[in-house]
Design an enzyme around this catalytic site. Structure first.
Site, PDB file in Angstrom:
ATOM      1  N   HIS A   9       1.887   4.544  -2.792  1.00  0.00           N
ATOM      2  CA  HIS A   9       1.906   5.887  -2.488  1.00  0.00           C
ATOM      3  C   HIS A   9       3.211   6.637  -2.831  1.00  0.00           C
ATOM      4  O   HIS A   9       3.377   7.694  -3.651  1.00  0.00           O
ATOM      5  CB  HIS A   9       1.737   6.272  -1.011  1.00  0.00           C
ATOM      6  CG  HIS A   9       0.301   6.125  -0.562  1.00  0.00           C
ATOM      7  ND1 HIS A   9      -0.649   7.089  -0.975  1.00  0.00           N
ATOM      8  CD2 HIS A   9      -0.222   5.597   0.496  1.00  0.00           C
ATOM      9  CE1 HIS A   9      -1.915   6.745  -0.386  1.00  0.00           C
ATOM     10  NE2 HIS A   9      -1.591   5.954   0.709  1.00  0.00           N
ATOM     11  N   HIS A  25       0.865  -1.257   0.023  1.00  0.00           N
ATOM     12  CA  HIS A  25      -0.047  -0.020   0.093  1.00  0.00           C
ATOM     13  C   HIS A  25       0.796   1.328  -0.079  1.00  0.00           C
ATOM     14  O   HIS A  25       0.745   2.073  -0.952  1.00  0.00           O
ATOM     15  CB  HIS A  25      -1.082  -0.042   1.251  1.00  0.00           C
ATOM     16  CG  HIS A  25      -1.819   1.259   1.245  1.00  0.00           C
ATOM     17  ND1 HIS A  25      -3.129   1.127   1.206  1.00  0.00           N
ATOM     18  CD2 HIS A  25      -1.602   2.545   1.888  1.00  0.00           C
ATOM     19  CE1 HIS A  25      -3.660   2.323   1.515  1.00  0.00           C
ATOM     20  NE2 HIS A  25      -2.905   3.086   1.895  1.00  0.00           N
ATOM     21  N   GLU A  26       1.777   1.316   1.110  1.00  0.00           N
ATOM     22  CA  GLU A  26       2.578   2.639   0.884  1.00  0.00           C
ATOM     23  C   GLU A  26       3.485   2.745  -0.308  1.00  0.00           C
ATOM     24  O   GLU A  26       3.820   3.629  -0.761  1.00  0.00           O
ATOM     25  CB  GLU A  26       3.615   2.587   2.168  1.00  0.00           C
ATOM     26  CG  GLU A  26       2.681   2.648   4.020  1.00  0.00           C
ATOM     27  CD  GLU A  26       1.605   3.491   3.787  1.00  0.00           C
ATOM     28  OE1 GLU A  26       1.506   4.579   3.212  1.00  0.00           O
ATOM     29  OE2 GLU A  26       0.672   3.236   4.402  1.00  0.00           O
ATOM     30  N   GLU A  83      -4.930   7.745  -2.411  1.00  0.00           N
ATOM     31  CA  GLU A  83      -5.229   6.372  -2.107  1.00  0.00           C
ATOM     32  C   GLU A  83      -5.636   5.517  -3.304  1.00  0.00           C
ATOM     33  O   GLU A  83      -5.622   4.215  -3.118  1.00  0.00           O
ATOM     34  CB  GLU A  83      -6.369   6.437  -1.051  1.00  0.00           C
ATOM     35  CG  GLU A  83      -5.922   7.415   0.001  1.00  0.00           C
ATOM     36  CD  GLU A  83      -4.990   6.562   0.923  1.00  0.00           C
ATOM     37  OE1 GLU A  83      -4.649   5.243   0.659  1.00  0.00           O
ATOM     38  OE2 GLU A  83      -4.237   7.100   1.539  1.00  0.00           O
TER      39      GLU A  83
END
Ligand code: ZN
Length: 490
Positions: free
Chosen positions: A259, A255-256, A285
């Protein structure tokens, strides 16, 4: 404008380094000294930004009849937004708020550790008061929560989000309830001990699969995972390891990493201007949740991920087939923690926070009564009993950072991602790429349509291009219903 942006970049960079250091390496009590420095730096930031000269230059640029270069116009627009946000608050109040945020972060960590909401409540009250004052000054004609929502996702409001969450609630709740009553797949093999030392190797491997450049991005460890993209050559992501839950870290890193790819993907000439980095939190997101769910929780990617896990954890993964693995990592079960929720129940966690924030800013609930409201909503919507505040209202770091209005970005981003995937499938064989385990062609597609523009294009332009049309919540719920109906053979 160049000089102003250089100063704002430098100050922002320095504050980011302090923040990341505080969250990762600095000792617990260091926040007391850090607050002083942050206050000083934010005062410099305020003085740079809020001056008659800056106000006039931006006004003149935006009002000029001569056609402006599109990049210059966009920079002026974004700077004007920051100028307006800052200058409505007196400097002393603005600086005191930065100090308050620093303290709130430390208090929240302690309160969460001790599972003691009463410790956090007084500072939460101050943060809410500030945000209410800010929103009212910014636009006295608008509901304060609408002002805050708009600052994370341009154009978002309760009028646009209520119907969005209504579709989610009405389409997904019956399926969630049905699945909750069923025997789930066997995911006990994921609950064995997975030594953290080895989980670190796995983190590195999935970052590599995503195509992350290790010369520009490092992974740290914090209570709550986050990404701080300081510039395109220096991005810090963090995770949290749990020995008995290997997937928690894995999904956080992925997830990160999403980003980070966005933050590191801006074109070089946007760096050090206000056009570098992501255009809105919803778009941000969409990138992180794209990798986390649409790719890494897909059946195809399991074929690539399982062999990697077997190499690192031969004992724990020895009798696991790709099919078992796919089912286990997609176990849908109402739970307590948002960041660890499955794809199906996840938007309900977000909706609960959205409904609570609406009540906070409408003055319908007091800070003291928030835990009871939180617990009631978890019972009503997810059927779970919240045992303590650590697993309830204190779980997320957002409110300690005064990020009220941020949460809907997670659900919007998830929904944007589904429509991006539909478009991507017209150009790429996404399943074949995911099954091969080298996600760089996917990253390249996202880079071409989204990352490289930073904030140069408006969020709605980026989204229209990448999604092939406007947001359709039915596309999102349709994807979830199809996936989980198949998984649970309903
Ligand atoms: Zn995120």
């Amino acid at each position: 404008m160049d000089e102003l942006e250089e100063a704002l970049y430098a100050l922002g960079h320095a504050m980011s380094v302090l923040y990341v250091d505080g969250a990762t390496a600095a000792p617990k009590e260091s926040w007391k000294g850090r607050g002083k420095t942050l206050a000083y730096l934010s005062e410099l930031e305020y003085r740079k930004m809020v001056s008659d000269e800056v106000g006039e230059v931006l006004h003149t640029l935006l009002e000029t009849k001569n056609p402006l270069d599109s990049k210059v116009r966009r920079r002026a627009e974004l700077l004007k937004e920051s100028y307006d946000d800052m200058h409505i608050m007196p400097m002393d109040e603005y600086v005191a708020f930065q100090e308050l945020l620093n303290e709130a972060d430390a208090v929240w960590h302690e309160a969460k550790e001790k599972s003691d909401y009463a410790l956090f409540a007084p500072i939460l009250e101050k943060l809410i008061d500030y945000e209410k004052r800010f929103a009212t000054r910014k636009n006295p004609d608008k509901a304060p929560y609408d002002v805050l929502l708009d600052s994370y996702e341009k154009g978002a409001s309760m009028a646009s989000l209520d119907p969005f969450f209504k579709v989610i609630r009405e389409d997904l709740s019956p399926l969630i309830a049905r699945i909750a009553g069923m025997q789930g797949p066997d995911d006990s093999f994921l609950r064995q001990p997975f030594p953290i030392e080895k989980q670190r190797l796995l983190s590195h491997r999935v970052m590599e699969m995503e195509g992350i450049n290790f010369e520009r991005c490092t992974l740290g460890e914090t209570e709550h995972p986050f990404t701080d993209g300081m510039n395109k050559w220096d991005c810090r992501i963090t995770t949290h390891y749990h020995e008995d839950d290997v997937m928690s870290n894995l999904f956080s890193v992925i997830h990160e990493g999403g980003h980070a790819l966005y933050d590191m993907g801006s074109e070089d000439d946007l760096e050090f201007t206000c056009l570098a980095g992501g255009v809105s939190m919803g778009v941000h997101e969409s990138q992180s949740r794209f990798y986390e769910n649409l790719i890494c929780r897909s059946e195809a990617f399991c074929k690539a991920l399982l062999p990697e896990m077997r190499k690192i954890f031969p004992e724990q993964m020895k009798n696991v087939t790709p099919e078992m693995f796919y089912r286990a990592i997609n176990t849908a079960k109402p739970s307590l923690i948002r960041t660890e929720a499955d794809e199906l129940t996840y938007p309900i966690h977000v909706m609960i926070r959205y409904e609570i924030e609406k009540k906070i800013f409408a003055g319908e609930v007091t800070v003291k009564d928030l835990p009871a409201l939180w617990n009631k909503m978890y019972k009503d919507y997810l059927g779970v009993d919240v045992p303590d505040d650590r697993h309830g209202i204190l779980q997320d770091s957002h409110w300690s950072g005064a990020s009220f209005g941020y949460f809907p970005s997670y659900a919007l981003g998830s929904a944007y991602g589904v429509q991006m995937l539909q478009q991507m499938k017209k150009d790429l064989d996404v399943d074949a790429i995911a099954a091969a385990g080298d996600l760089r062609p996917i990253t390249a597609w996202l880079h071409e349509r989204i990352h490289r523009f930073g904030s140069l294009k408006r969020a709605e332009e980026v989204l229209a291009d990448a999604m092939g049309g406007p947001l359709d919540p039915k596309a999102y719920t349709g994807y979830l219903i199809e996936k989980f109906t198949r998984l649970y053979v309903l």
